[in-house]
Each structure stands twice: as structure tokens, then as C-alpha cells.
Design an enzyme around this catalytic site. Structure first.
Site: not given
Ligand code: PGA
Length: 220
Positions: A182, A152, A11, A97, A203, A146, A13
Site C-alpha cells: 500500500s 492490497g 509490480n 512474493h 503493487g 512486504e 501482477k
Molecule cells: P500493493 O502490493 O502495493 O498493492 O499493496 C504490493 C505488492 O504486492 O508487492
């Protein structure tokens, strides 16, 4: 979906220009050829069609997913992309999400409409849930656990807890359950061991750099 597991979703974003998206695909695409499962690449909406064009004639296990879909059908909804408009290029769409719930105030009503529209256009919704108590629409076959504290932050949930939550979610129906938050090349195999978690949603933390994402694929 089961013959396509494990599923690994990138993802991106609201990151990257078209050229950077194209470069990402050029690095990751060839690495998916021998991958045991499926990789689902979710760039920003404007890049869906070009991403699809780039992967469609390749023998890669790289499919295209959208990060969002309109709760409305086609019509006078400026800025939206209706499910029927993206159905030819996307097999999957992320819905629910926590960033959509938080910044765009998407509540259950809105999310249910999105799931219905996606399903009606034969796009598989990947429905994100924040814990085992989050409601899941009945059309959903793929849920992604999640926890917001892990998104993040480089502080993933413990694999043991994520598996416990995945087990609870699976009690709600015949669901494929992914973990996101993460995920990295260092921890991914711990989440996927024992078969309770069927894939991961990666993400910005470890999908933006294509090399870090490839490392996740290689660690599985
Ligand atoms: P991340 O995000 O891997 O950056 O923690 C996961 C997500 O938002 O789906």
C-alpha cells in the site's frame, strides 16, 4: 545497486493487456528520465520482451523485471520461463512474493532454487520477506519487506515499524532493503526518509494507474 537508489518497483501482477502495458510505459517512461533512482517495471511474463523492446533505445531510467522465474532450467516444463530464457531482457526478478507462497505453495526449497537459477543467469533476485524472521538465501542482495496485512489493503505498515524491520533485515548481511504494501504518493517519502529503506515495491494498489505511479516518483 547503490548508485541506482532509490529503487521503485512497479509490480503489475496479472493485470493489463499488451496494449495497456504499452500505454503504461508511454506515460511512465518519459517521467523516469530525471528520476534520481531507478524504476523497475514488472509486467506479466508474456509482455517482458515487448516491454524491453519499447524501453531499450530510450534514455529512461526504466528497467525490466520479471514477476517470477522457473525453479527449473530449460527443458520439458510446460508453461515455465527459465532464468536463462529471460536473462537477456530482465535485470531483476521478484522471488518469494507472499502471493506465490500462498497460491502456488512456494516453500523455501522452491524459492532457493529460483534464486540460484536467477543468480546463475545474472538476474538480480528481489527477495520478498514477510517479516524480519523470513529466511533469506545468501545469493540475495535485495530484500523487500512486504507484510501481508499491507498488501492490497490501503493499510500500509507504519513507516516507523517498516524502518525497524528494515534495520533488522540489514543485520543479516549487506542487503538493500525495500518496503512494499500500500505504498502511495502520500506515504512514500515517509518510508524513504532517514535512509533505512532503500526503495519501494508498488503493487496493484498504486501501480496500475500510471498517473498514480508517476505521483509516487514525483513525491520522492
Ligand atoms: P500493493 O502490493 O502495493 O498493492 O499493496 C504490493 C505488492 O504486492 O508487492
Amino acid at each position: 545497486m547503490n548508485d541506482l537508489l532509490p529503487a521503485v518497483i512497479a509490480n503489475l501482477k496479472a493485470h493489463k493487456t499488451w496494449q495497456e502495458v504499452s500505454d503504461w510505459i508511454s506515460v511512465v517512461g518519459p517521467k523516469t528520465r530525471d528520476f534520481a533512482g531507478t524504476v523497475i517495471f514488472c509486467p506479466s511474463t508474456p509482455f517482458l520482451a515487448v516491454a524491453f523492446g519499447k524501453v531499450k533505445s530510450e534514455q529512461w531510467k526504466l528497467q525490466i523485471g520479471a514477476q517470477d522465474v522457473s525453479r527449473f532450467g530449460e527443458g520439458a516444463y510446460t508453461g515455465e520461463a527459465a532464468a536463462s530464457q529471460i536473462a537477456d531482457i530482465c535485470q531483476y526478478v521478484l522471488i518469494g512474493h507472499s502471493e506465490r507462497r500462498k497460491y502456488f505453495r512456494e516453500d523455501d526449497d522452491i524459492l532457493w532454487q529460483k534464486v540460484k537459477n536467477a543468480a546463475a543467469s545474472h538476474i538480480e533476485p528481489i527477495f520478498c520477506v514477510q517479516d524480519e524472521n523470513t529466511k533469506i538465501p545468501q545469493e540475495v542482495k535485495i530484500a523487500a519487506y512486504e507484510p501481508t496485512f499491507a498488501i492490497g489493503t490501503q493499510e500500509a505498515d507504519s513507516p516507523a515499524n517498516a524502518k525497524k524491520v528494515a534495520r533488522e533485515i540489514k543485520k543479516k548481511g549487506d542487503l538493500t532493503v525495500l518496503y512494499g504494501g500500500s505504498v502511495s504518493g502520500d506515504n512514500v517519502s515517509q518510508f524513504l526518509s532517514e535512509g533505512l529503506i532503500d526503495g519501494v515495491l508498488v503493487g496493484a494498489t498504486n501501480s496500475l494507474d500510471p498517473q498514480k505511479f508517476v505521483r509516487i516518483l514525483e513525491s520522492i
